[in-house]
Design a protein around this motif. Structure first.
Motif, PDB file in Angstrom:
ATOM      1  N   ALA A  61       0.827  -1.206   0.000  1.00 40.24           N
ATOM      2  CA  ALA A  61       0.000   0.000   0.000  1.00 40.24           C
ATOM      3  C   ALA A  61       0.858   1.251   0.000  1.00 40.24           C
ATOM      4  O   ALA A  61       0.575   2.219  -0.727  1.00 40.24           O
ATOM      5  CB  ALA A  61      -0.928  -0.013   1.213  1.00 40.24           C
ATOM      6  N   LEU A  66      -1.673   2.969  -2.316  1.00 45.69           N
ATOM      7  CA  LEU A  66      -2.994   2.362  -2.243  1.00 45.69           C
ATOM      8  C   LEU A  66      -3.515   2.447  -0.810  1.00 45.69           C
ATOM      9  O   LEU A  66      -2.745   2.601   0.143  1.00 45.69           O
ATOM     10  CB  LEU A  66      -2.937   0.896  -2.689  1.00 45.69           C
ATOM     11  CG  LEU A  66      -2.473   0.636  -4.123  1.00 45.69           C
ATOM     12  CD1 LEU A  66      -2.260  -0.864  -4.337  1.00 45.69           C
ATOM     13  CD2 LEU A  66      -3.466   1.188  -5.131  1.00 45.69           C
ATOM     14  N   ASP A  67      -4.813   2.322  -0.649  1.00 45.94           N
ATOM     15  CA  ASP A  67      -5.439   2.336   0.666  1.00 45.94           C
ATOM     16  C   ASP A  67      -5.027   1.073   1.424  1.00 45.94           C
ATOM     17  O   ASP A  67      -5.344  -0.045   0.990  1.00 45.94           O
ATOM     18  CB  ASP A  67      -6.954   2.382   0.499  1.00 45.94           C
ATOM     19  CG  ASP A  67      -7.693   2.342   1.818  1.00 45.94           C
ATOM     20  OD1 ASP A  67      -7.046   2.420   2.879  1.00 45.94           O
ATOM     21  OD2 ASP A  67      -8.937   2.224   1.789  1.00 45.94           O
ATOM     22  N   TRP A  70      -7.793  -1.381   2.120  1.00 44.61           N
ATOM     23  CA  TRP A  70      -8.264  -2.086   0.928  1.00 44.61           C
ATOM     24  C   TRP A  70      -7.308  -3.211   0.556  1.00 44.61           C
ATOM     25  O   TRP A  70      -7.740  -4.322   0.209  1.00 44.61           O
ATOM     26  CB  TRP A  70      -8.410  -1.107  -0.232  1.00 44.61           C
ATOM     27  CG  TRP A  70      -8.835  -1.753  -1.518  1.00 44.61           C
ATOM     28  CD1 TRP A  70     -10.104  -2.127  -1.873  1.00 44.61           C
ATOM     29  CD2 TRP A  70      -7.990  -2.113  -2.623  1.00 44.61           C
ATOM     30  NE1 TRP A  70     -10.106  -2.700  -3.124  1.00 44.61           N
ATOM     31  CE2 TRP A  70      -8.827  -2.706  -3.618  1.00 44.61           C
ATOM     32  CE3 TRP A  70      -6.625  -1.991  -2.872  1.00 44.61           C
ATOM     33  CZ2 TRP A  70      -8.327  -3.171  -4.832  1.00 44.61           C
ATOM     34  CZ3 TRP A  70      -6.125  -2.465  -4.077  1.00 44.61           C
ATOM     35  CH2 TRP A  70      -6.972  -3.040  -5.049  1.00 44.61           C
ATOM     36  N   ALA A  73      -7.705  -6.016   3.085  1.00 50.31           N
ATOM     37  CA  ALA A  73      -8.972  -6.730   2.886  1.00 50.31           C
ATOM     38  C   ALA A  73      -8.912  -7.618   1.648  1.00 50.31           C
ATOM     39  O   ALA A  73      -9.429  -8.744   1.639  1.00 50.31           O
ATOM     40  CB  ALA A  73     -10.114  -5.721   2.761  1.00 50.31           C
ATOM     41  N   THR A  74      -8.248  -7.118   0.591  1.00 53.21           N
ATOM     42  CA  THR A  74      -8.146  -7.888  -0.649  1.00 53.21           C
ATOM     43  C   THR A  74      -7.293  -9.137  -0.447  1.00 53.21           C
ATOM     44  O   THR A  74      -7.695 -10.254  -0.820  1.00 53.21           O
ATOM     45  CB  THR A  74      -7.554  -7.028  -1.769  1.00 53.21           C
ATOM     46  OG1 THR A  74      -8.406  -5.894  -1.994  1.00 53.21           O
ATOM     47  CG2 THR A  74      -7.438  -7.819  -3.070  1.00 53.21           C
ATOM     48  N   GLN A 196      -7.276  -1.522  -8.987  1.00 52.92           N
ATOM     49  CA  GLN A 196      -7.734  -0.319  -8.297  1.00 52.92           C
ATOM     50  C   GLN A 196      -7.899   0.838  -9.267  1.00 52.92           C
ATOM     51  O   GLN A 196      -8.883   1.584  -9.229  1.00 52.92           O
ATOM     52  CB  GLN A 196      -6.733   0.038  -7.181  1.00 52.92           C
ATOM     53  CG  GLN A 196      -7.216   1.100  -6.203  1.00 52.92           C
ATOM     54  CD  GLN A 196      -7.005   2.515  -6.711  1.00 52.92           C
ATOM     55  OE1 GLN A 196      -6.117   2.767  -7.522  1.00 52.92           O
ATOM     56  NE2 GLN A 196      -7.834   3.440  -6.250  1.00 52.92           N
ATOM     57  N   ASP A 201     -12.978  -5.426  -9.831  1.00 48.23           N
ATOM     58  CA  ASP A 201     -12.981  -6.259  -8.645  1.00 48.23           C
ATOM     59  C   ASP A 201     -11.771  -7.192  -8.708  1.00 48.23           C
ATOM     60  O   ASP A 201     -11.696  -8.056  -9.593  1.00 48.23           O
ATOM     61  CB  ASP A 201     -14.276  -7.071  -8.587  1.00 48.23           C
ATOM     62  CG  ASP A 201     -14.335  -8.002  -7.374  1.00 48.23           C
ATOM     63  OD1 ASP A 201     -13.397  -8.007  -6.564  1.00 48.23           O
ATOM     64  OD2 ASP A 201     -15.347  -8.734  -7.275  1.00 48.23           O
TER      65      ASP A 201
END
Length: 368
Positions: A61, A66-67, A70, A73-74, A196, A201
Motif C-alpha cells: 500500500a 494504495l489504501d 483495501w 482486505a483484498t 484499483q 474487482d
C-alpha cells in the motif's frame, strides 16, 4: 524409462511459464472479468490469518499509494492453492526435452483451424498492427494461438490466488525460489494497482496458474506497460477486445525492438571438421556471432544467412533420443523469447503462425 505422458506434462509446464508484460494505463476504465468459474477459489489457507502477508499488504500500500485497508482486505480474501504450487514446481532434473513432441502440442489441426478463423475475422486489424509496428501478422497470430487457442483457454484460477500463492508460498524445491517469489510479489503489486486504477474487482479476474491474463496471457505489469487501446474505445481490454489483443501483442514486440523485415531464423548445417559447438552454445539463445564468425566456428549458412546484417545465435532444439534440430536465430527470434524465455516456445510460435498463414492463403488466395 520416462513415460511419454510425463515428458509431455513436463514440456507443457515449461511452455506455460508466465511472460513479463505490463502497460501504461493511460485510460482508467473498468476491465471486464471472464465468466469462467474459478478453480479451487475456496481451497487452502486464507491469507488474512498470516501476519507476514498483512505486513506485506501495508508495504504494498505504501509503495503503490494504495489504501492500506483495501489492500489488507483484498489479500485476506486470497487463498493458498496447492495446485498452483505443484504447477510451478519444475520437472525432475534429467527430464528429456523433445522438440517434435512439443511442437505437436501447438502446431495441430485444432489450433490451425481456430487461427484461420481468427485471422479472417481480424484481417484489417492485423494488417494495421503489422503496418504500424513491423511485427508480422503470422507472429501475432502464432502468439495468441500458442497462449490460449484464440481465447478458448484463458485459465480458471483466480488471479489474486495465483499471485498471492506464488508470492508467499513459492515452492522450496525451486532452485530460484527467492528471485521468483520476489518477481511474483511485484506482479501482485501491479495487479492490485491495475484493478484499483480501473475499478475492477480484484477477486473477479481469472487467469493461468502463474497469474497471466486475457487472450495474450499478459502478466499484470505487462498489461500496464504494453497493453494498448487498439479499438479506440478508451480502455484496454485483453479479455474481450480482439483488436486490443492484437495491438498489444504487436506493441510488446515493438517495445522489445522487433526489426521490421528481419527473418526469425535461418537453416544451418555443420562443417564437422571445424565445428566448435561448445563456443557456439555458450551464449545460449542470445545473438552473439556475426555470420562470418559463426561460419568460422563450423556453421554452414545458406545465402540469406550469410547476408544477415546482425548477430546470430545457434539454437538447439533437442529431440529426445533423436538428433537435435538446429537453426541460426536472429535478433527477432530472441525478441520472441522475451515473451517466454524458451527457444522451443519461440519456434512453436513461428511454426504455428506460418501454418495458419499457409492455410489462410490456401483458403482465400491471399498473399502470405
Amino acid at each position: 524409462m520416462v513415460s511419454l505422458k510425463k515428458i509431455l506434462t513436463a514440456l507443457i509446464l515449461i511452455a506455460a511459464c508466465a511472460h513479463s508484460m505490463g502497460a501504461n494505463g493511460k485510460k482508467h476504465h473498468k476491465t471486464k472479468a471472464t465468466s469462467k468459474p474459478a478453480v479451487a477459489a475456496t481451497e487452502g489457507t486464507p491469507y488474512g490469518q498470516r501476519e507476514d502477508v498483512m505486513r506485506a499488504a501495508d508495504d504494498i500500500a505504501q509503495r503503490r499509494n494504495l489504501d492500506p485497508a483495501w489492500v489488507r482486505a483484498t489479500l485476506s480474501k486470497a487463498r493458498m492453492v496447492p495446485a498452483i504450487v505443484r504447477a510451478i514446481t519444475p520437472p525432475a532434473v534429467g527430464t528429456p526435452k523433445n522438440w517434435a513432441l512439443y511442437r505437436s502440442r501447438f502446431v495441430e489441426p485444432i489450433r490451425i483451424k481456430a487461427g484461420v478463423k481468427f485471422w479472417l475475422a481480424n484481417q484489417e486489424t492485423l494488417a494495421r498492427a503489422e503496418a504500424q509496428t513491423g511485427v508480422p501478422a503470422s507472429i501475432i497470430v502464432g502468439i495468441i494461438g500458442v497462449e490460449t487457442i484464440y481465447g478458448q483457454q484463458l485459465g480458471n484460477y483466480r488471479v489474486i490466488d495465483a499471485l498471492t500463492t506464488l508470492s508467499f508460498d513459492f515452492p522450496d524445491a525451486h532452485p530460484r525460489k527467492a528471485a521468483r517469489a520476489a518477481y511474483f510479489l511485484t506482479e501482485l503489486e501491479a495487479y492490485l494497482s491495475l484493478t484499483q486504477r480501473t475499478g475492477t474487482d480484484p477477486m473477479a479476474l481469472r487467469g493461468s496458474y502463474a497469474g497471466a491474463m486475457g487472450w495474450p496471457q499478459f502478466m499484470p505489469s505487462s498489461w500496464a506497460k504494453y497493453g494498448i487501446d487498439f479499438d479506440a474505445d478508451s480502455r484496454v481490454d485483453l479479455f474481450h477486445s480482439q483488436a486490443d489483443v492484437i495491438g498489444s501483442v504487436a506493441n510488446y514486440f515493438q517495445a522489445f525492438k522487433w526489426q521490421r523485415g528481419m527473418p526469425t531464423h535461418y537453416p544451418v548445417q555443420f562443417d564437422m571438421a571445424r565445428l566448435d559447438q561448445a563456443a557456439l552454445m555458450a551464449p545460449d539463445i542470445v545473438p552473439t556471432f556475426s555470420p562470418p564468425t559463426m561460419q568460422d566456428k563450423g556453421v554452414v549458412l545458406d545465402a540469406a544467412g550469410q547476408a544477415h546484417p546482425g548477430l546470430l545465435a545457434l539454437i538447439e532444439l533437442q529431440n529426445g533420443a533423436e538428433p537435435p534440430t538446429y537453426v541460426a536465430g536472429t535478433e527477432n527470434f530472441y525478441v520472441i523469447t522475451r515473451y517466454n524465455w524458451s527457444s522451443y516456445y519461440a519456434m512453436a510460435v513461428i511454426d504455428l503462425g506460418q501454418a495458419v498463414a499457409q492455410a489462410v492463403q490456401a483458403q482465400t488466395g491471399m498473399p502470405k
